[in-house]
Scaffold this motif. Sequence first.
Motif, PDB file in Angstrom:
ATOM      1  N   ALA A 196       7.292  19.516  25.280  1.00 52.49           N
ATOM      2  CA  ALA A 196       7.817  18.932  26.507  1.00 52.49           C
ATOM      3  C   ALA A 196       7.786  17.404  26.499  1.00 52.49           C
ATOM      4  O   ALA A 196       8.563  16.766  27.227  1.00 52.49           O
ATOM      5  CB  ALA A 196       7.032  19.459  27.708  1.00 52.49           C
ATOM      6  N   VAL A 197       6.909  16.799  25.717  1.00 56.06           N
ATOM      7  CA  VAL A 197       6.797  15.332  25.705  1.00 56.06           C
ATOM      8  C   VAL A 197       7.180  14.737  24.355  1.00 56.06           C
ATOM      9  O   VAL A 197       7.109  13.520  24.177  1.00 56.06           O
ATOM     10  CB  VAL A 197       5.366  14.883  26.092  1.00 56.06           C
ATOM     11  N   ARG A 198       7.591  15.567  23.412  1.00 50.99           N
ATOM     12  CA  ARG A 198       7.871  15.076  22.059  1.00 50.99           C
ATOM     13  C   ARG A 198       8.968  14.024  22.052  1.00 50.99           C
ATOM     14  O   ARG A 198       8.974  13.101  21.222  1.00 50.99           O
ATOM     15  CB  ARG A 198       8.253  16.259  21.168  1.00 50.99           C
ATOM     16  N   GLY A 199       9.902  14.132  22.974  1.00 50.51           N
ATOM     17  CA  GLY A 199      11.001  13.173  23.017  1.00 50.51           C
ATOM     18  C   GLY A 199      10.577  11.772  23.420  1.00 50.51           C
ATOM     19  O   GLY A 199      11.348  10.818  23.247  1.00 50.51           O
ATOM     20  N   LYS A 200       9.380  11.618  23.958  1.00 48.54           N
ATOM     21  CA  LYS A 200       8.871  10.293  24.321  1.00 48.54           C
ATOM     22  C   LYS A 200       8.270   9.559  23.130  1.00 48.54           C
ATOM     23  O   LYS A 200       7.964   8.362  23.229  1.00 48.54           O
ATOM     24  CB  LYS A 200       7.782  10.415  25.391  1.00 48.54           C
ATOM     25  N   ALA A 201       8.062  10.241  22.010  1.00 46.07           N
ATOM     26  CA  ALA A 201       7.263   9.688  20.912  1.00 46.07           C
ATOM     27  C   ALA A 201       8.008   8.604  20.144  1.00 46.07           C
ATOM     28  O   ALA A 201       9.203   8.733  19.846  1.00 46.07           O
ATOM     29  CB  ALA A 201       6.837  10.797  19.966  1.00 46.07           C
ATOM     30  N   VAL A 202       7.280   7.555  19.817  1.00 48.60           N
ATOM     31  CA  VAL A 202       7.750   6.482  18.944  1.00 48.60           C
ATOM     32  C   VAL A 202       6.703   6.297  17.854  1.00 48.60           C
ATOM     33  O   VAL A 202       5.521   6.087  18.156  1.00 48.60           O
ATOM     34  CB  VAL A 202       7.922   5.161  19.718  1.00 48.60           C
ATOM     35  N   VAL A 203       7.119   6.392  16.595  1.00 49.85           N
ATOM     36  CA  VAL A 203       6.186   6.174  15.489  1.00 49.85           C
ATOM     37  C   VAL A 203       6.066   4.672  15.235  1.00 49.85           C
ATOM     38  O   VAL A 203       7.063   3.994  14.977  1.00 49.85           O
ATOM     39  CB  VAL A 203       6.655   6.889  14.210  1.00 49.85           C
ATOM     40  N   CYS A 204       4.857   4.181  15.328  1.00 54.84           N
ATOM     41  CA  CYS A 204       4.587   2.762  15.079  1.00 54.84           C
ATOM     42  C   CYS A 204       3.425   2.677  14.093  1.00 54.84           C
ATOM     43  O   CYS A 204       2.258   2.785  14.481  1.00 54.84           O
ATOM     44  CB  CYS A 204       4.241   2.047  16.385  1.00 54.84           C
ATOM     45  N   PHE A 205       3.751   2.509  12.817  1.00 55.46           N
ATOM     46  CA  PHE A 205       2.694   2.359  11.819  1.00 55.46           C
ATOM     47  C   PHE A 205       1.906   1.086  12.102  1.00 55.46           C
ATOM     48  O   PHE A 205       2.480   0.034  12.395  1.00 55.46           O
ATOM     49  CB  PHE A 205       3.288   2.275  10.415  1.00 55.46           C
ATOM     50  N   GLN A 206       0.593   1.170  12.008  1.00 55.64           N
ATOM     51  CA  GLN A 206      -0.232  -0.020  12.113  1.00 55.64           C
ATOM     52  C   GLN A 206      -0.058  -0.875  10.847  1.00 55.64           C
ATOM     53  O   GLN A 206       0.520  -0.429   9.864  1.00 55.64           O
ATOM     54  CB  GLN A 206      -1.688   0.386  12.308  1.00 55.64           C
ATOM     55  N   SER A 207      -0.596  -2.082  10.897  1.00 45.65           N
ATOM     56  CA  SER A 207      -0.305  -3.004   9.803  1.00 45.65           C
ATOM     57  C   SER A 207      -1.464  -3.933   9.533  1.00 45.65           C
ATOM     58  O   SER A 207      -2.398  -4.077  10.328  1.00 45.65           O
ATOM     59  CB  SER A 207       0.942  -3.838  10.154  1.00 45.65           C
ATOM     60  N   THR A 208      -1.358  -4.579   8.390  1.00 45.11           N
ATOM     61  CA  THR A 208      -2.272  -5.652   8.012  1.00 45.11           C
ATOM     62  C   THR A 208      -1.568  -6.487   6.943  1.00 45.11           C
ATOM     63  O   THR A 208      -0.727  -5.954   6.200  1.00 45.11           O
ATOM     64  CB  THR A 208      -3.609  -5.087   7.473  1.00 45.11           C
ATOM     65  N   PRO A 209      -1.847  -7.773   6.850  1.00 44.09           N
ATOM     66  CA  PRO A 209      -1.217  -8.573   5.798  1.00 44.09           C
ATOM     67  C   PRO A 209      -1.603  -8.068   4.414  1.00 44.09           C
ATOM     68  O   PRO A 209      -2.716  -7.571   4.207  1.00 44.09           O
ATOM     69  CB  PRO A 209      -1.775  -9.983   6.048  1.00 44.09           C
ATOM     70  N   ALA A 210      -0.682  -8.198   3.483  1.00 42.59           N
ATOM     71  CA  ALA A 210      -0.972  -7.824   2.100  1.00 42.59           C
ATOM     72  C   ALA A 210      -1.916  -8.855   1.480  1.00 42.59           C
ATOM     73  O   ALA A 210      -1.818 -10.048   1.758  1.00 42.59           O
ATOM     74  CB  ALA A 210       0.315  -7.736   1.294  1.00 42.59           C
ATOM     75  N   ARG A 211      -2.830  -8.361   0.669  1.00 45.83           N
ATOM     76  CA  ARG A 211      -3.744  -9.230  -0.067  1.00 45.83           C
ATOM     77  C   ARG A 211      -3.886  -8.694  -1.492  1.00 45.83           C
ATOM     78  O   ARG A 211      -3.898  -7.479  -1.699  1.00 45.83           O
ATOM     79  CB  ARG A 211      -5.125  -9.268   0.593  1.00 45.83           C
ATOM     80  N   ALA A 212      -4.012  -9.595  -2.432  1.00 41.21           N
ATOM     81  CA  ALA A 212      -4.178  -9.176  -3.824  1.00 41.21           C
ATOM     82  C   ALA A 212      -5.536  -8.507  -3.993  1.00 41.21           C
ATOM     83  O   ALA A 212      -6.531  -8.887  -3.361  1.00 41.21           O
ATOM     84  CB  ALA A 212      -4.063 -10.378  -4.753  1.00 41.21           C
ATOM     85  N   THR A 213      -5.574  -7.504  -4.849  1.00 42.37           N
ATOM     86  CA  THR A 213      -6.841  -6.870  -5.174  1.00 42.37           C
ATOM     87  C   THR A 213      -7.729  -7.865  -5.915  1.00 42.37           C
ATOM     88  O   THR A 213      -7.244  -8.821  -6.541  1.00 42.37           O
ATOM     89  CB  THR A 213      -6.612  -5.623  -6.036  1.00 42.37           C
ATOM     90  N   LEU A 214      -9.034  -7.665  -5.827  1.00 45.50           N
ATOM     91  CA  LEU A 214      -9.980  -8.517  -6.546  1.00 45.50           C
ATOM     92  C   LEU A 214     -10.322  -7.887  -7.897  1.00 45.50           C
ATOM     93  O   LEU A 214     -10.131  -6.685  -8.095  1.00 45.50           O
ATOM     94  CB  LEU A 214     -11.249  -8.689  -5.706  1.00 45.50           C
ATOM     95  N   PRO A 215     -10.817  -8.685  -8.832  1.00 47.37           N
ATOM     96  CA  PRO A 215     -11.184  -8.120 -10.145  1.00 47.37           C
ATOM     97  C   PRO A 215     -12.183  -6.973 -10.006  1.00 47.37           C
ATOM     98  O   PRO A 215     -13.095  -7.020  -9.176  1.00 47.37           O
ATOM     99  CB  PRO A 215     -11.809  -9.326 -10.866  1.00 47.37           C
ATOM    100  N   LYS A 216     -12.003  -5.951 -10.825  1.00 51.19           N
ATOM    101  CA  LYS A 216     -12.854  -4.767 -10.773  1.00 51.19           C
ATOM    102  C   LYS A 216     -13.481  -4.553 -12.150  1.00 51.19           C
ATOM    103  O   LYS A 216     -12.802  -4.643 -13.166  1.00 51.19           O
ATOM    104  CB  LYS A 216     -12.032  -3.539 -10.372  1.00 51.19           C
ATOM    105  N   THR A 217     -14.747  -4.257 -12.147  1.00 45.39           N
ATOM    106  CA  THR A 217     -15.461  -4.045 -13.397  1.00 45.39           C
ATOM    107  C   THR A 217     -14.995  -2.755 -14.071  1.00 45.39           C
ATOM    108  O   THR A 217     -14.543  -1.821 -13.414  1.00 45.39           O
ATOM    109  CB  THR A 217     -16.976  -3.967 -13.145  1.00 45.39           C
ATOM    110  N   ASP A 218     -15.111  -2.707 -15.400  1.00 45.79           N
ATOM    111  CA  ASP A 218     -14.835  -1.452 -16.119  1.00 45.79           C
ATOM    112  C   ASP A 218     -16.138  -0.757 -16.540  1.00 45.79           C
ATOM    113  O   ASP A 218     -16.118   0.249 -17.228  1.00 45.79           O
ATOM    114  CB  ASP A 218     -13.946  -1.707 -17.336  1.00 45.79           C
ATOM    115  N   ARG A 219     -17.288  -1.285 -16.083  1.00 44.31           N
ATOM    116  CA  ARG A 219     -18.571  -0.683 -16.444  1.00 44.31           C
ATOM    117  C   ARG A 219     -18.861   0.580 -15.630  1.00 44.31           C
ATOM    118  O   ARG A 219     -19.651   1.423 -16.049  1.00 44.31           O
ATOM    119  CB  ARG A 219     -19.703  -1.695 -16.258  1.00 44.31           C
TER     120      ARG A 219
END
Length: 320
Positions: free
Chosen positions: A117-140
């Motif tokens: 009954a209320v599905r027609g009211k729905a709006v999908v709004c993905f949340q967000s955050t600025p992109a950031r480069a990954t930091l170095p990760k150890t292989d140990r």
Amino acid sequence: MKPILCLVTPALASANNGNWQTARRWAHFLAEDYRVRLCSAWDGAPADVMLALHARRSAPSIHAFAQACPARPLVVALTGTDLYRDIAVDADAQRSLALAWRLIVLHELAPRDLPAAVRGKAVVCFQSTPARATLPKTDRHLRALMVGHLRDEKWPQTLWAAAARLHDRADILIDHIGAPLDPALGSAAQACAAAHPHYRWLGARPHGETLRRIRQAHVLVHTSRMEGGAHVVLEAVRRGTPVLASRIPGNVGMLGADYGGYFPPGDATALATLLQRARDEPAMLKALAVQCDERAPLFDPATERHTLRETLRQALEARP
């Protein structure tokens, strides 16, 4: 003069949780178009439109505003437990759905989980955050990180049981960030850390430190039993950190149906197996990173801002 927007959130800064992060970001996005009043409850002050997070917890404000200002737009955002628990059993949450002019949901599968009954009211709004480069990760070793306050909906017991199964894998380290909202779960986290030194419960941490740890981790672990669209998942995706997640609608609606990093909710053995594969099979971890990179544009701040502004603009224009 800009219209007044009352932005109601059940969690303010002291909570340091996903609802607060969402409310703060939305207030920033909408400040160009509205005079934003951010509050935990509506006090009756003049407002041209209300945007309320959480159908049950913000129900008193939703109901009061609808009664006092029936011709003014009312938008309700469903953020997690309200979508996957409250609207099925709680009369106040159900009434919030009926009163709302629009319903904002946070992942692409959520509309199908609303009453027809209320599905027609729905709006999908993905949340967000600025992109950031990954930091170095150890292989140990492999560094896995879980971020989530200790409460039942997050199902941290799954992580602890997986840590027990990985007791002999000194090359798989598990960090866990989250406040003990349930004291019994806090005690269980301490017991797990004492029994399995490769697991560390770090307690609550500032948001900036948490983001840095996400960037440093090889994988983010997300064990929830219910989610409306976990902010920490998109924070990992936008920072190049693959996710191992429970296969629930809130995670699948963010990461996609074909994502390769799911485990059945509550299945510690499956999670432990994925963590071992992430350590032992570099190709598997790279494949997850590629899949996350493909989903990352969904969580761009410009997209979220546009969707949010358009939803409120259309609601205002539809006002009698």
